[in-house]
Structures are given as structure tokens and as C-alpha cells.
Design an enzyme around this catalytic site. Structure first.
Site, PDB file in Angstrom:
ATOM      1  N   ASP A  58      52.774 -23.826  68.569  1.00 34.07           N
ATOM      2  CA  ASP A  58      53.841 -23.340  69.443  1.00 34.07           C
ATOM      3  C   ASP A  58      53.573 -23.923  70.829  1.00 34.07           C
ATOM      4  O   ASP A  58      52.511 -23.663  71.403  1.00 34.07           O
ATOM      5  CB  ASP A  58      53.769 -21.799  69.458  1.00 34.07           C
ATOM      6  CG  ASP A  58      54.765 -21.179  70.415  1.00 34.07           C
ATOM      7  OD1 ASP A  58      55.377 -21.918  71.217  1.00 34.07           O
ATOM      8  OD2 ASP A  58      54.919 -19.952  70.365  1.00 34.07           O
ATOM      9  N   SER A 125      70.235 -33.209  78.753  1.00 32.37           N
ATOM     10  CA  SER A 125      71.558 -33.119  78.127  1.00 32.37           C
ATOM     11  C   SER A 125      72.636 -33.413  79.148  1.00 32.37           C
ATOM     12  O   SER A 125      72.478 -33.125  80.342  1.00 32.37           O
ATOM     13  CB  SER A 125      71.750 -31.694  77.598  1.00 32.37           C
ATOM     14  OG  SER A 125      73.099 -31.462  77.274  1.00 32.37           O
ATOM     15  N   THR A 127      74.942 -31.716  79.516  1.00 35.60           N
ATOM     16  CA  THR A 127      75.340 -30.401  80.007  1.00 35.60           C
ATOM     17  C   THR A 127      74.940 -30.209  81.470  1.00 35.60           C
ATOM     18  O   THR A 127      75.553 -29.406  82.176  1.00 35.60           O
ATOM     19  CB  THR A 127      74.747 -29.293  79.096  1.00 35.60           C
ATOM     20  OG1 THR A 127      75.429 -28.080  79.338  1.00 35.60           O
ATOM     21  CG2 THR A 127      73.266 -29.080  79.329  1.00 35.60           C
ATOM     22  N   TYR A 150      71.086 -22.052  78.604  1.00 31.63           N
ATOM     23  CA  TYR A 150      70.512 -23.229  77.949  1.00 31.63           C
ATOM     24  C   TYR A 150      70.610 -24.445  78.876  1.00 31.63           C
ATOM     25  O   TYR A 150      69.629 -25.157  79.106  1.00 31.63           O
ATOM     26  CB  TYR A 150      71.235 -23.513  76.619  1.00 31.63           C
ATOM     27  CG  TYR A 150      71.122 -24.943  76.167  1.00 31.63           C
ATOM     28  CD1 TYR A 150      69.955 -25.407  75.584  1.00 31.63           C
ATOM     29  CD2 TYR A 150      72.165 -25.845  76.369  1.00 31.63           C
ATOM     30  CE1 TYR A 150      69.836 -26.735  75.206  1.00 31.63           C
ATOM     31  CE2 TYR A 150      72.063 -27.169  75.997  1.00 31.63           C
ATOM     32  CZ  TYR A 150      70.898 -27.616  75.417  1.00 31.63           C
ATOM     33  OH  TYR A 150      70.778 -28.927  75.063  1.00 31.63           O
ATOM     34  N   LYS A 154      67.726 -26.973  81.249  1.00 31.81           N
ATOM     35  CA  LYS A 154      67.637 -28.437  81.356  1.00 31.81           C
ATOM     36  C   LYS A 154      67.653 -28.861  82.825  1.00 31.81           C
ATOM     37  O   LYS A 154      66.863 -29.710  83.257  1.00 31.81           O
ATOM     38  CB  LYS A 154      68.785 -29.105  80.590  1.00 31.81           C
ATOM     39  CG  LYS A 154      68.782 -28.838  79.086  1.00 31.81           C
ATOM     40  CD  LYS A 154      67.577 -29.443  78.388  1.00 31.81           C
ATOM     41  CE  LYS A 154      67.546 -29.148  76.902  1.00 31.81           C
ATOM     42  NZ  LYS A 154      66.272 -29.521  76.275  1.00 31.81           N
ATOM     43  N   ARG A 293      87.426 -22.344  73.360  1.00 29.55           N
ATOM     44  CA  ARG A 293      86.146 -21.633  73.322  1.00 29.55           C
ATOM     45  C   ARG A 293      85.663 -21.460  74.769  1.00 29.55           C
ATOM     46  O   ARG A 293      85.693 -22.414  75.557  1.00 29.55           O
ATOM     47  CB  ARG A 293      85.147 -22.477  72.516  1.00 29.55           C
ATOM     48  CG  ARG A 293      83.787 -21.865  72.353  1.00 29.55           C
ATOM     49  CD  ARG A 293      82.918 -22.677  71.405  1.00 29.55           C
ATOM     50  NE  ARG A 293      82.583 -24.005  71.923  1.00 29.55           N
ATOM     51  CZ  ARG A 293      81.807 -24.882  71.295  1.00 29.55           C
ATOM     52  NH1 ARG A 293      81.296 -24.599  70.108  1.00 29.55           N
ATOM     53  NH2 ARG A 293      81.552 -26.056  71.829  1.00 29.55           N
TER      54      ARG A 293
HETATM   55  C1  UD1 Z   1      77.356 -28.464  73.198  1.00 31.12           C
HETATM   56  C2  UD1 Z   1      76.653 -27.945  74.424  1.00 31.12           C
HETATM   57  C3  UD1 Z   1      75.716 -29.017  74.929  1.00 31.12           C
HETATM   58  C4  UD1 Z   1      74.773 -29.452  73.828  1.00 31.12           C
HETATM   59  C5  UD1 Z   1      75.597 -29.948  72.656  1.00 31.12           C
HETATM   60  C6  UD1 Z   1      74.749 -30.395  71.484  1.00 31.12           C
HETATM   61  C7  UD1 Z   1      77.616 -26.902  76.505  1.00 31.12           C
HETATM   62  C8  UD1 Z   1      78.850 -26.495  77.193  1.00 31.12           C
HETATM   63  N1  UD1 Z   1      77.720 -27.569  75.366  1.00 31.12           N
HETATM   64  O1  UD1 Z   1      78.204 -29.528  73.594  1.00 31.12           O
HETATM   65  O2  UD1 Z   1      74.970 -28.513  75.991  1.00 31.12           O
HETATM   66  O3  UD1 Z   1      73.913 -30.453  74.303  1.00 31.12           O
HETATM   67  O4  UD1 Z   1      76.455 -28.890  72.230  1.00 31.12           O
HETATM   68  O5  UD1 Z   1      74.086 -29.331  70.898  1.00 31.12           O
HETATM   69  O6  UD1 Z   1      76.564 -26.603  76.981  1.00 31.12           O
HETATM   70  N2  UD1 Z   1      84.778 -27.758  68.681  1.00 31.12           N
HETATM   71  C9  UD1 Z   1      85.818 -27.375  67.830  1.00 31.12           C
HETATM   72  N3  UD1 Z   1      85.486 -26.692  66.691  1.00 31.12           N
HETATM   73  C10 UD1 Z   1      84.202 -26.346  66.384  1.00 31.12           C
HETATM   74  C11 UD1 Z   1      83.151 -26.710  67.262  1.00 31.12           C
HETATM   75  C12 UD1 Z   1      83.493 -27.423  68.407  1.00 31.12           C
HETATM   76  O7  UD1 Z   1      86.980 -27.665  68.080  1.00 31.12           O
HETATM   77  O8  UD1 Z   1      84.001 -25.719  65.322  1.00 31.12           O
HETATM   78  C13 UD1 Z   1      85.111 -28.588  69.849  1.00 31.12           C
HETATM   79  C14 UD1 Z   1      84.656 -28.078  71.189  1.00 31.12           C
HETATM   80  O9  UD1 Z   1      85.615 -27.268  71.785  1.00 31.12           O
HETATM   81  C15 UD1 Z   1      84.410 -29.395  71.946  1.00 31.12           C
HETATM   82  C16 UD1 Z   1      83.962 -30.363  70.859  1.00 31.12           C
HETATM   83  O10 UD1 Z   1      84.427 -29.802  69.628  1.00 31.12           O
HETATM   84  O11 UD1 Z   1      85.610 -29.876  72.480  1.00 31.12           O
HETATM   85  C17 UD1 Z   1      82.455 -30.557  70.771  1.00 31.12           C
HETATM   86  O12 UD1 Z   1      81.832 -29.286  70.655  1.00 31.12           O
HETATM   87  P1  UD1 Z   1      80.268 -29.137  70.314  1.00 31.12           P
HETATM   88  O13 UD1 Z   1      79.942 -29.967  69.135  1.00 31.12           O
HETATM   89  O14 UD1 Z   1      79.964 -27.683  70.241  1.00 31.12           O
HETATM   90  O15 UD1 Z   1      79.524 -29.806  71.547  1.00 31.12           O
HETATM   91  P2  UD1 Z   1      79.699 -29.531  73.136  1.00 31.12           P
HETATM   92  O16 UD1 Z   1      80.297 -28.204  73.392  1.00 31.12           O
HETATM   93  O17 UD1 Z   1      80.317 -30.734  73.754  1.00 31.12           O
END
Ligand code: UD1
Length: 339
Positions: A58, A125, A127, A150, A154, A293
Site C-alpha cells: 500500500d 489529468s 481535469t 479527485y 491532482k 450529468r
Molecule cells: C472523467 C473525469 C476525469 C477523469 C476521466 C477518466 C471529471 C469532470 N471527469 O472524465 O477527471 O480523468 O473521467 O477517468 O473530473 N457520458 C455519457 N454516458 C455515460 C458516461 C459518460 O454520455 O454513460 C459522457 C459524459 O457526459 C462526457 C463523456 O461521455 O461528455 C465522457 O465521460 P467520461 O468517460 O466519464 O469522462 P470525463 O467525464 O470526460
């Protein structure tokens, strides 16, 4: 000489181990399997043909980390992946996230100091850019805009590394800001295996495609983008892994502190990704249109020019391969690493 990879059985860590070994480096993996499986070690052996030294540990436990550095005294660089990474969970358990992510990094950095290890690659990231004013986003954009704990871990760890490098000019640090890693090793032996219902887009689509979910969720169709859905810079996890190999090489030139975006420079919308995945799996997927979301932004994609100029690295895979390899992994391993 060896590279220590913390979190080396995780999604990005395991792919990085493969590319480090292919590039000729000796690797030591440290992991506690918090969010991964011992089975990854078997898969890595199949891919690389090597028994990779592994130490169960760990990264927040000072005694265990000390034992790790004592056991492998040939370590001369660390790639630090081990951390919590679920955005939603971080909002519910902020103290756990700060303790684990920042505490773990500090514990590793203190051990490096005691053992005179000078080279560190940090998993950051995109982010850290929050909702960037200008896209494509380059490394000079303000990087203090996280929207969840989270993300703040970073931002804070980047600051810790910058402060450390001001105080100690002998340290070399590469801060790598990942955009959205997807895909899997072309062999289909390693890939992303999230616990429970996936938060991220690709694993959710892949699990819908194998029938675990009736439809893919589309979070928001009213963003100011061409088709109304969010746009991101998806990068193949093997390209991302190769970015780490390039960063390690850079550290060994005594570069001090450097910061790079790792992305492709291209943005794809949620609907474009779903379409590419449908092509890869040969099925049409049901779409469930949902509200936005909380915490999501409309658009972010990278300007990856600095990594190209200074590391000689750029992403090679396109969205078709990313989806094809993700489907290859998911269809061969419907339950991930679980039996
Ligand atoms: C998120 C995190 C980022 C992290 C990355 C990888 C934030 C805001 N976002 O990025 O820090 O590094 O994951 O783990 O901190 N979406 C859908 N349907 C779904 C899931 C997602 O439509 O079921 C859309 C989301 O609204 C977004 C896109 O797909 O527009 C990408 O989402 P996601 O894969 O979750 O990544 P991020 O939010 O960009």
C-alpha cells in the site's frame, strides 16, 4: 537499473508495464490490488514473456514502501499510478481521496528522497484544466480548475511536485496530463475492468454491447456542440503508455520539471463514439437520452504539440482502433478479470 510502477496492475499501469518492457526497461510493479486483480500479473507474463518482479504494498504505508525500496535497490525512476480515481465517489468521500492520493504520493516521494531516487512520472489529468476557456487546451492554460475532490488531488499533487523541484534541483519530474484513455491492448489480454457500474463512457458502452445493460446512457444533448453531446479527446491506452516511456527517457536527460498533455488533439462527441463502437462490435445500440450529468463540461481536447516537440511522442491510434480493441477485450473477457 529498474523502473518502479506503482499501481502497475491497474488499467493504465498494466499497459505501461508492457511498453516499458518492450522498450528494454526492467520493471518492478507495486500494487495492493485495491482496484485490480492478481490475474493481471499472469496476463502480463503472457504478453511480455517475463516474470515481472512484484511487491504487494500500500503506497500509503511508510513501512511497506520502505521495504519495497530496500528490496529493489536498483530502482532509479518511479511512475506513480496508484491512486483512487472515481469522480463521484470522491465527492462523497473527500477525506479518503485526499488521504490516499496525496498521502500515497508523499510517502513515495519521501522514500525516493531517502533512497536517492531522482526521477518521477506523475499521473495527472486534464481535469486540472476544469472547464477550459480555449480549446485545444495547451499546458499554459490555468491548471487550478478542478470541479471535484479527485481533480483537486491532482491539482494539489502537481503543486507539491513543483515546490519539491524548486527546493531540490536534482529532481526530475514529468507531470503527464491525460485526456480520456480508452481502448485495450490489441491482444485482448489486458484492458479496463471497472468495479460495479462503470462511470466512464467507454466501459459503459462496451458492457451495454455485451448485453449487461439494455442501452447506452447519453448524458445531455443540449451542449453547445455540433450534435449537442459532450466532446472529449479519447486516447488509446497503448499510446498513453508509450507517452510514459517517452517521459522516462526525457527524465534521464536531467530535464528538471516538465509538464505535458497526453491527448490526440482531436475531439469526438458522445454520439460519434457510440457510432464508432457500433461499427466495431457490429451491433446497433439502444440509446437512452438523459439530462446532463452534474459537473460535466461541454468540450475539452488537447493541444499535444509540446509532447510531440519535446518527447517525440504523438498518438498513433484513431477512434476506430480504440473501439475495436475495447470490444476485443470486452468480448473476450465479459466479466473482466473475474472468473
Ligand atoms: C472523467 C473525469 C476525469 C477523469 C476521466 C477518466 C471529471 C469532470 N471527469 O472524465 O477527471 O480523468 O473521467 O477517468 O473530473 N457520458 C455519457 N454516458 C455515460 C458516461 C459518460 O454520455 O454513460 C459522457 C459524459 O457526459 C462526457 C463523456 O461521455 O461528455 C465522457 O465521460 P467520461 O468517460 O466519464 O469522462 P470525463 O467525464 O470526460
Amino acid at each position: 537499473m529498474a523502473i518502479l510502477v506503482t499501481g502497475g496492475t491497474g488499467y493504465i499501469g498494466s499497459h505501461t508495464v508492457v511498453e516499458l518492457i518492450a522498450a528494454g526497461y526492467n520493471v518492478v510493479i507495486a500494487d495492493n490490488f485495491y482496484n485490480s486483480s492478481p490475474e493481471v500479473l499472469n496476463r502480463l507474463k503472457t504478453i511480455t514473456g517475463k516474470d515481472i518482479p512484484f511487491f504487494k504494498c500500500d503506497v500509503c504505508n511508510k513501512d511497506e514502501v520502505e521495504m519495497l525500496f530496500n528490496t529493489f535497490n536498483e530502482i532509479d525512476a518511479v511512475i506513480h499510478f496508484a491512486a483512487y480515481k472515481a469522480v463521484g465517489e470522491s465527492v462523497e468521500k473527500p477525506l479518503d481521496y485526499y488521504e490516499n492520493n496525496i498521502g500515497g504520493a508523499l510517502c513515495i516521494l519521501q522514500a525516493m528522497k531517502r533512497h536517492n531516487v531522482k526521477n518521477f512520472v506523475f499521473s495527472s489529468s486534464a481535469t486540472v484544466y476544469g472547464d477550459p476557456e480555449i480549446v485545444p487546451c495547451d499546458e499554459n492554460a490555468p491548471a487550478n480548475g478542478a470541479t471535484n475532490p479527485y481533480g483537486w488531488t491532482k491539482v494539489m499533487q502537481e503543486q507539491i511536485l513543483r515546490d519539491m523541484c524548486v527546493a531540490d534541483k536534482s529532481m526530475n519530474v514529468a507531470i503527464l496530463r491525460y485526456f480520456n484513455p480508452i481502448g485495450a491492448h490489441p491482444s485482448g489480454l489486458i484492458g479496463e475492468d471497472p468495479n460495479g457500474i462503470p462511470n466512464n463512457l467507454l466501459p459503459y458502452i462496451a458492457q451495454a454491447a455485451i448485453g449487461k445493460y439494455p442501452s447506452v446512457r447519453i448524458f445531455g444533448t443540449d451542449y453547445p456542440t455540433p450534435d449537442g453531446t459532450g466532446v472529449r479527446d479519447y486516447i488509446h491506452v497503448v499510446d498513453l503508455a508509450l507517452g510514459h516511456v517517452a517521459a522516462v527517457k526525457k527524465l534521464f536527460t536531467n530535464c528538471g520539471l516538465v509538464t505535458y498533455n497526453l491527448g490526440t488533439g482531436k475531439g469526438y462527441s458522445v454520439l460519434e463514439v457510440v457510432k464508432a463502437f457500433e461499427k466495431a462490435c457490429g451491433k446497433t445500440l439502444e440509446k437512452n437520452i438523459l439530462p446532463r450529468r452534474a459537473g460535466d463540461i461541454a468540450v475539452n481536447y488537447a493541444n499535444p504539440a509540446k509532447a510531440k516537440a519535446e518527447l517525440g511522442w504523438s498518438a498513433r491510434y484513431g477512434i476506430e482502433d480504440m473501439c475495436a480493441h475495447s470490444w476485443n477485450w470486452q468480448s473476450k473477457n465479459p466479466n473482466g478479470y473475474k472468473e
